[in-house]
Design an enzyme around this catalytic site. Structure first.
Site, PDB file in Angstrom:
ATOM      1  N   SER A 231       0.805  -1.241   0.000  1.00  0.00           N
ATOM      2  CA  SER A 231       0.000   0.000   0.000  1.00  0.00           C
ATOM      3  C   SER A 231       0.827   1.275   0.000  1.00  0.00           C
ATOM      4  O   SER A 231       0.280   2.363   0.208  1.00  0.00           O
ATOM      5  CB  SER A 231      -0.966   0.028   1.211  1.00  0.00           C
ATOM      6  OG  SER A 231      -1.822  -1.089   1.164  1.00  0.00           O
ATOM      7  N   LYS A 234       3.773   0.902  -4.874  1.00  0.00           N
ATOM      8  CA  LYS A 234       4.609   0.216  -5.875  1.00  0.00           C
ATOM      9  C   LYS A 234       3.909   0.159  -7.226  1.00  0.00           C
ATOM     10  O   LYS A 234       4.471   0.542  -8.250  1.00  0.00           O
ATOM     11  CB  LYS A 234       4.929  -1.218  -5.423  1.00  0.00           C
ATOM     12  CG  LYS A 234       5.800  -1.360  -4.220  1.00  0.00           C
ATOM     13  CD  LYS A 234       6.229  -2.794  -4.006  1.00  0.00           C
ATOM     14  CE  LYS A 234       5.060  -3.749  -3.845  1.00  0.00           C
ATOM     15  NZ  LYS A 234       4.260  -3.492  -2.653  1.00  0.00           N
ATOM     16  N   ALA A 236       1.321   1.836  -8.305  1.00  0.00           N
ATOM     17  CA  ALA A 236       1.044   3.173  -8.837  1.00  0.00           C
ATOM     18  C   ALA A 236       2.282   3.751  -9.520  1.00  0.00           C
ATOM     19  O   ALA A 236       2.192   4.294 -10.627  1.00  0.00           O
ATOM     20  CB  ALA A 236       0.592   4.102  -7.709  1.00  0.00           C
ATOM     21  N   GLU A 259      -1.266  -9.624  -9.461  1.00  0.00           N
ATOM     22  CA  GLU A 259      -2.077  -9.299  -8.287  1.00  0.00           C
ATOM     23  C   GLU A 259      -3.403  -8.648  -8.662  1.00  0.00           C
ATOM     24  O   GLU A 259      -4.441  -8.958  -8.075  1.00  0.00           O
ATOM     25  CB  GLU A 259      -1.282  -8.358  -7.368  1.00  0.00           C
ATOM     26  CG  GLU A 259      -1.961  -8.095  -6.041  1.00  0.00           C
ATOM     27  CD  GLU A 259      -1.079  -7.274  -5.115  1.00  0.00           C
ATOM     28  OE1 GLU A 259      -1.174  -7.466  -3.899  1.00  0.00           O
ATOM     29  OE2 GLU A 259      -0.318  -6.419  -5.613  1.00  0.00           O
ATOM     30  N   ARG A 268      -6.892   2.459 -13.012  1.00  0.00           N
ATOM     31  CA  ARG A 268      -5.857   3.298 -12.384  1.00  0.00           C
ATOM     32  C   ARG A 268      -5.172   4.183 -13.420  1.00  0.00           C
ATOM     33  O   ARG A 268      -4.925   5.367 -13.169  1.00  0.00           O
ATOM     34  CB  ARG A 268      -4.815   2.414 -11.699  1.00  0.00           C
ATOM     35  CG  ARG A 268      -5.241   1.849 -10.363  1.00  0.00           C
ATOM     36  CD  ARG A 268      -4.027   1.296  -9.629  1.00  0.00           C
ATOM     37  NE  ARG A 268      -4.334   0.890  -8.278  1.00  0.00           N
ATOM     38  CZ  ARG A 268      -3.419   0.765  -7.330  1.00  0.00           C
ATOM     39  NH1 ARG A 268      -2.151   0.998  -7.599  1.00  0.00           N
ATOM     40  NH2 ARG A 268      -3.751   0.389  -6.118  1.00  0.00           N
ATOM     41  N   GLN A 381       8.071  -7.271  -2.625  1.00  0.00           N
ATOM     42  CA  GLN A 381       7.650  -6.922  -1.276  1.00  0.00           C
ATOM     43  C   GLN A 381       8.860  -6.781  -0.355  1.00  0.00           C
ATOM     44  O   GLN A 381       9.897  -7.407  -0.588  1.00  0.00           O
ATOM     45  CB  GLN A 381       6.726  -8.008  -0.716  1.00  0.00           C
ATOM     46  CG  GLN A 381       5.392  -8.129  -1.430  1.00  0.00           C
ATOM     47  CD  GLN A 381       4.407  -7.072  -0.989  1.00  0.00           C
ATOM     48  OE1 GLN A 381       4.788  -5.969  -0.605  1.00  0.00           O
ATOM     49  NE2 GLN A 381       3.133  -7.376  -1.075  1.00  0.00           N
ATOM     50  N   ARG A 443      24.246  -0.597 -10.200  1.00  0.00           N
ATOM     51  CA  ARG A 443      25.472  -1.239 -10.668  1.00  0.00           C
ATOM     52  C   ARG A 443      26.291  -0.335 -11.591  1.00  0.00           C
ATOM     53  O   ARG A 443      27.514  -0.418 -11.627  1.00  0.00           O
ATOM     54  CB  ARG A 443      25.109  -2.547 -11.379  1.00  0.00           C
ATOM     55  CG  ARG A 443      26.273  -3.434 -11.707  1.00  0.00           C
ATOM     56  CD  ARG A 443      25.804  -4.839 -12.043  1.00  0.00           C
ATOM     57  NE  ARG A 443      25.511  -5.621 -10.855  1.00  0.00           N
ATOM     58  CZ  ARG A 443      24.768  -6.718 -10.849  1.00  0.00           C
ATOM     59  NH1 ARG A 443      24.224  -7.138 -11.949  1.00  0.00           N
ATOM     60  NH2 ARG A 443      24.577  -7.379  -9.731  1.00  0.00           N
TER      61      ARG A 443
END
Length: 496
Positions: A231, A234, A236, A259, A268, A381, A443
């Protein structure tokens, strides 16, 4: 009741007997015994042939079990830094109790007499590799055929197993040649020349100038991990990146959403693109009749954008690879986004071993990015440590990446989204919009923190300067709209 392991995970694949299979099908398995003898004979006589053969072949490339034993003995001698000839190979086979099985020292002496011209060794090796690939494909195909007749197999498991078997054959036999630095420098010079003709970015633009200044765009073959707690934003942020690349820069983008459904993602995107509050598109606040044409106008560019969405839940790794390859080939996709990594389905044999499964997923994502030469942004996550840590700024750390340290190792870049209000560090309403994009690993560049604002009602991230500009433009737009619609009529017959 706990889930029962799938049939495919319980049952070990049994080796296919190619001789028996050949008799069943009326064909002799692909083989070239005379070539196998010529290669082994060359290895017994020429040290240069030993190095060349060991680089290209494995024991499975030899069809005759006797030849396989001899090759394995030679391989062990090389690993022990011993010389290779008929005497040392005989001793090694004797120590392994295999000398009589291969026909004794007489058989080795015969092999050394059957060598062809040393100049032909590369051609011989190529023949053996081809025969080995043919046998591997026959074995894989037979196992796939056998499983397809088994009604206890689920179709999705069958497809996953079939893809894995064929892909493994390909991977086992793909070897990339060593490149000399001169040829790579020539390629690099061409890339530098090409970069001089573009806007200054060498990769896919993110749409955020401060981020692009650090990354120079998302670089080809890079695996970028975008991580945060649930929430925090990520998805968005990832959708903002996809929208900016596809709409503003016309770069084809593929989104694999494990998901959320495709409809939820598009809702969205429409919220972000239109600038309408999300409550209006969800029906909490009704859209006025005069706003419908404006909504359609604002999302017109989005509807034409080269955005491709796959919302297969728990997509297996092999299916993901297949789909990405097809999209890169047919749609020229230049950026792939996975939401999110921990929901992907790893190899069947590793299910239940979570850390190893996640490690296999991250390795495959990196290998896919490198093989197809496209950047892959994989969402991930974070563990609870990210919010339970006391003291400091509450910013996430690389050690917070959940379930596997391999994610950090495989990634070319790791980006965290840090919202101070989620760790109790923001007290004002303005503070709740404050967001930091934390580049924790890079990197090929610097690590730093970038300030941004998150407009939750528009599911949109903006840079602080952009927010002030947009505010001024909105004030002017609202004033113009009020003038345009004062006394307006004629909406009675509107279809909206």
């Amino acid at each position: 009741m706990p889930d029962q392991p799938s049939k495919s995970s319980k049952k070990k694949a049994q080796a296919v007997n190619l001789d028996t299979l050949g008799l069943e099908m009326g064909n002799k398995p692909p083989q070239a015994l005379d070539v196998e003898e010529a290669v082994l004979g060359a290895m017994l006589l020429e040290s240069s042939s030993v190095d060349m053969t060991l680089e290209e072949l494995t024991a499975s490339c030899f069809y005759d079990p006797k030849h396989r034993m001899i090759f394995e003995a030679i391989s062990e001698l090389v690993n022990e830094h011993s010389s290779v000839d008929t005497v040392t190979v005989s001793n090694k086979l004797r120590n392994k109790n295999n000398l009589e099985a291969v026909g004794g020292t007489v058989a080795l002496a015969d092999l050394s007499q059957k060598v062809g011209a040393a100049a032909h060794i590369e051609f011989y090796i190529k023949i053996l590799k081809q025969k080995s690939i043919q046998r591997d494909l026959i074995s894989a195909s037979y196992q796939i055929l056998k499983d397809a007749y088994d009604d206890s197999f689920k179709v999705d498991e069958l497809i996953d197993e079939a893809q894995s078997k064929v892909f493994n054959v390909i991977q086992r036999n793909l070897k990339k040649d060593v490149q000399d630095v001169g040829s790579v420098i020539n390629e690099a010079m061409k890339e530098i020349e090409k970069n001089q003709t573009v806007s200054g970015l060498s990769g896919v633009p993110s749409g955020f100038p401060s981020l692009d200044n650090v990354t120079r765009g998302w670089q080809k073959s890079d695996l970028i991990i975008l991580a945060a707690r649930p929430s925090v934003g990520k998805t968005a942020f990832a959708l903002n990146l996809a929208r900016n690349a596809a709409v503003d820069h016309h770069v084809p983008v593929a989104i694999f959403s494990l998901e959320m459904s495709a409809l939820q993602l598009v809702m969205r995107l429409m919220t972000t693109e239109s600038g309408f509050p999300s409550s209006k598109l969800k029906g909490g606040t009704k859209i006025e009749p005069y706003e419908w044409p404006e909504l359609e106008q604002r999302i017109a560019a989005l509807s034409r954008a080269p955005l491709y969405i796959d919302d297969t839940p728990s997509i297996p790794l092999m299916e993901f690879r297949t789909k990405v390859k097809r999209l890169v080939k047919s749609k020229d996709v230049g950026l792939v986004i996975v939401d999110y990594l921990q929901l992907m389905q790893g190899p069947a044999e590793l299910r239940g071993l979570r850390e190893q499964e996640v490690a296999a997923i991250s390795r495959t994502l990196k290998a896919t990015a490198k093989e197809l030469n496209v950047p892959i942004i994989a969402l991930s996550q974070l563990s609870r440590n990210a919010v339970q840590r006391t003291g400091g700024t509450g910013k996430p750390q690389l050690s917070d990446l959940r379930e596997s340290g391999s994610i950090e190792q495989d990634a070319d870049m790791v980006i965290f989204i840090h919202r101070p209000d989620f760790v109790g560090l923001a007290e004002t309403a303005a503070g709740k919009e404050t967001t930091q994009i934390v580049i924790a690993k890079h990197r090929n560049g610097e690590v730093c923190d970038l300030d941004m604002l998150f407009k939750a009602d528009q599911v949109r991230f903006v840079e602080p300067g952009e927010s002030l500009t947009a505010m001024a433009e909105n004030v002017g737009m609202e004033s113009a709209m009020n003038n345009d619609f004062d006394g307006a009529s004629g909406f009675e017959n509107s279809p909206y």
